[in-house]
Motif scaffolding. Structure first.
Motif, mmCIF file in Angstrom:
data_model
loop_
_atom_site.group_PDB
_atom_site.id
_atom_site.type_symbol
_atom_site.label_atom_id
_atom_site.label_comp_id
_atom_site.label_asym_id
_atom_site.label_seq_id
_atom_site.Cartn_x
_atom_site.Cartn_y
_atom_site.Cartn_z
ATOM 1 N N LYS A 109 0.835 -1.205 0.000
ATOM 2 C CA LYS A 109 0.000 0.000 0.000
ATOM 3 C C LYS A 109 0.869 1.253 0.000
ATOM 4 C CE LYS A 109 -3.223 2.599 2.897
ATOM 5 N NZ LYS A 109 -3.967 2.636 4.177
ATOM 6 N N GLU A 110 1.897 1.293 0.839
ATOM 7 C CA GLU A 110 2.781 2.460 0.894
ATOM 8 C C GLU A 110 3.508 2.653 -0.445
ATOM 9 O OE1 GLU A 110 5.314 1.670 4.172
ATOM 10 O OE2 GLU A 110 3.780 2.109 5.690
ATOM 11 N N GLU A 111 3.968 1.568 -1.056
ATOM 12 C CA GLU A 111 4.659 1.665 -2.349
ATOM 13 C C GLU A 111 3.714 2.120 -3.452
ATOM 14 O OE1 GLU A 111 6.145 -2.260 -2.649
ATOM 15 O OE2 GLU A 111 7.905 -1.895 -1.393
ATOM 16 N N CYS A 112 2.487 1.597 -3.465
ATOM 17 C CA CYS A 112 1.506 2.014 -4.475
ATOM 18 C C CYS A 112 1.161 3.492 -4.317
ATOM 19 C CB CYS A 112 0.239 1.173 -4.358
ATOM 20 S SG CYS A 112 0.403 -0.514 -4.955
ATOM 21 N N LEU A 113 1.005 3.922 -3.052
ATOM 22 C CA LEU A 113 0.673 5.327 -2.810
ATOM 23 C C LEU A 113 1.812 6.238 -3.267
ATOM 24 C CD1 LEU A 113 -1.278 7.397 -1.612
ATOM 25 C CD2 LEU A 113 -0.201 7.032 0.624
ATOM 26 N N THR A 114 3.061 5.832 -3.007
ATOM 27 C CA THR A 114 4.214 6.633 -3.439
ATOM 28 C C THR A 114 4.276 6.696 -4.958
ATOM 29 O OG1 THR A 114 5.455 6.008 -1.461
ATOM 30 C CG2 THR A 114 6.713 6.841 -3.343
ATOM 31 N N ALA A 115 4.068 5.544 -5.634
ATOM 32 C CA ALA A 115 4.100 5.505 -7.103
ATOM 33 C C ALA A 115 2.975 6.347 -7.687
ATOM 34 C CB ALA A 115 3.997 4.071 -7.583
ATOM 35 N N TYR A 116 1.798 6.295 -7.071
ATOM 36 C CA TYR A 116 0.663 7.085 -7.556
ATOM 37 C C TYR A 116 0.928 8.582 -7.427
ATOM 38 C CZ TYR A 116 -3.757 9.587 -7.240
ATOM 39 O OH TYR A 116 -4.752 10.519 -7.410
ATOM 40 N N LEU A 117 1.464 9.001 -6.267
ATOM 41 C CA LEU A 117 1.715 10.426 -6.051
ATOM 42 C C LEU A 117 2.762 10.968 -7.039
ATOM 43 C CD1 LEU A 117 1.702 10.550 -2.127
ATOM 44 C CD2 LEU A 117 -0.080 11.358 -3.696
ATOM 45 N N LYS A 118 3.797 10.188 -7.261
ATOM 46 C CA LYS A 118 4.817 10.631 -8.216
ATOM 47 C C LYS A 118 4.241 10.714 -9.625
ATOM 48 C CE LYS A 118 8.903 8.977 -5.746
ATOM 49 N NZ LYS A 118 10.078 8.074 -5.764
ATOM 50 N N MET A 119 3.498 9.675 -10.034
ATOM 51 C CA MET A 119 2.896 9.694 -11.364
ATOM 52 C C MET A 119 1.853 10.790 -11.467
ATOM 53 S SD MET A 119 0.773 6.713 -13.380
ATOM 54 C CE MET A 119 -0.693 7.048 -12.422
ATOM 55 N N SER A 120 1.081 11.010 -10.423
ATOM 56 C CA SER A 120 0.051 12.042 -10.442
ATOM 57 C C SER A 120 0.682 13.431 -10.592
ATOM 58 C CB SER A 120 -0.776 11.975 -9.155
ATOM 59 O OG SER A 120 -1.769 12.973 -9.128
ATOM 60 N N GLY A 121 1.846 13.644 -9.918
ATOM 61 C CA GLY A 121 2.535 14.934 -10.062
ATOM 62 C C GLY A 121 3.019 15.141 -11.479
ATOM 63 N N LEU A 122 3.544 14.082 -12.075
ATOM 64 C CA LEU A 122 3.991 14.152 -13.466
ATOM 65 C C LEU A 122 2.833 14.477 -14.400
ATOM 66 C CD1 LEU A 122 6.094 13.627 -15.762
ATOM 67 C CD2 LEU A 122 5.359 11.211 -15.659
ATOM 68 N N ILE A 123 1.726 13.794 -14.217
ATOM 69 C CA ILE A 123 0.569 13.982 -15.096
ATOM 70 C C ILE A 123 -0.010 15.379 -14.932
ATOM 71 C CG2 ILE A 123 -1.787 13.211 -15.534
ATOM 72 C CD1 ILE A 123 -0.837 10.366 -14.898
#
Length: 239
Positions: A214-228
């Motif tokens: 969950k922590e890894e998915c949340l980190t990956a989502y936040l980074k990708m969301s910032g990029l998008i």
């Protein structure tokens, strides 16, 4: 001489008469005394009889009173004895019921003690703990899927705007999405199984790996969301 004899005869007659009168008087006196004595005796006898009758009456009254008191005391004694018999009978019944209840309680306590000390209670504790962890894993899966759903919506918008799908942030997110699919498969198999293979220790291990995922998915989502967000802001900005 003749007159002397006659005179002597007369004197003798008078003497005899006087003696007869004295005897009669003495007899009358004796008869009167005897009558008085008899009367006194009868009076004394009457008094004695009266006293005896009175005493007999008193004794009879005392005996009657004593008999009545004795009869009441006997009735009271019989009543007390009957009540005592009733109480003893009730006490015996209550004592018997109490003994039955005590024996029943002792049996239940022994059964409970046997159950607590048996392996079945250990298995029950483990099953409850495993069920609790399985429920936490189910909640964790919903949270991870919520993160992935939000990331997929942003990714579709990014792809629609011709975003770079080979970007490392995007690949990292997709990687954790695939890892989540594998984790979800294992978790669902664990949740739906009653096999001893999936015990509480195994469930706890799966739950901990889910926390990390969950922590890894949340980190990956936040980074990708910032990029998008940066890409979409740049694309939507006026040229």
């Amino acid at each position: 001489m003749f007159f002397l004899a006659i005179n002597q005869i007369q004197n003798n007659d008078e003497l005899i008469k006087e003696m007869q009168d004295k005897i009669i008087s003495l007899q009358d006196h004796e008869v009167a005394f005897l009558n008085d004595t008899i009367a006194n005796i009868w009076a004394a006898i009457g008094i004695g009889v009266g006293i005896i009758v009175g005493i007999a009456g008193l004794v009879g009254w005392i005996i009657t009173r004593s008999n009545q008191n004795a009869r009441r005391k006997m009735e009271d004694a019989e009543r007390v004895i009957n009540e005592a018999k009733t109480y003893i009978s009730q006490f015996s019944e209550e004592k018997l019921e109490l003994e039955k209840s005590r024996q029943k309680t002792e049996r239940k306590l022994q059964e409970l003690s046997d159950l607590v000390n048996s392996k079945s209670i250990d298995k029950l504790k483990e099953d409850i703990e495993s069920l609790y962890i399985k429920n936490k894993i189910s909640i964790l899966l919903n949270e991870i899927n919520g993160i992935l759903t939000a990331g997929n919506r942003a990714l579709k918008e990014y792809e629609k705007e011709n975003g770079d799908m080979d970007n490392n942030q995007v690949k990292t997110f997709l990687y954790y999405e695939n890892r989540t699919a594998l984790y979800e498969q294992e978790a669902c198999q664990l949740i739906g199984s009653n096999s001893e293979e999936y015990n509480a220790t195994r469930a706890e291990s799966v739950f901990k790996r889910g926390i990390e995922l969950k922590e890894e998915c949340l980190t990956a989502y936040l980074k990708m969301s910032g990029l998008i967000d940066k890409y979409l802001d740049r694309e939507q900005a006026p040229h």
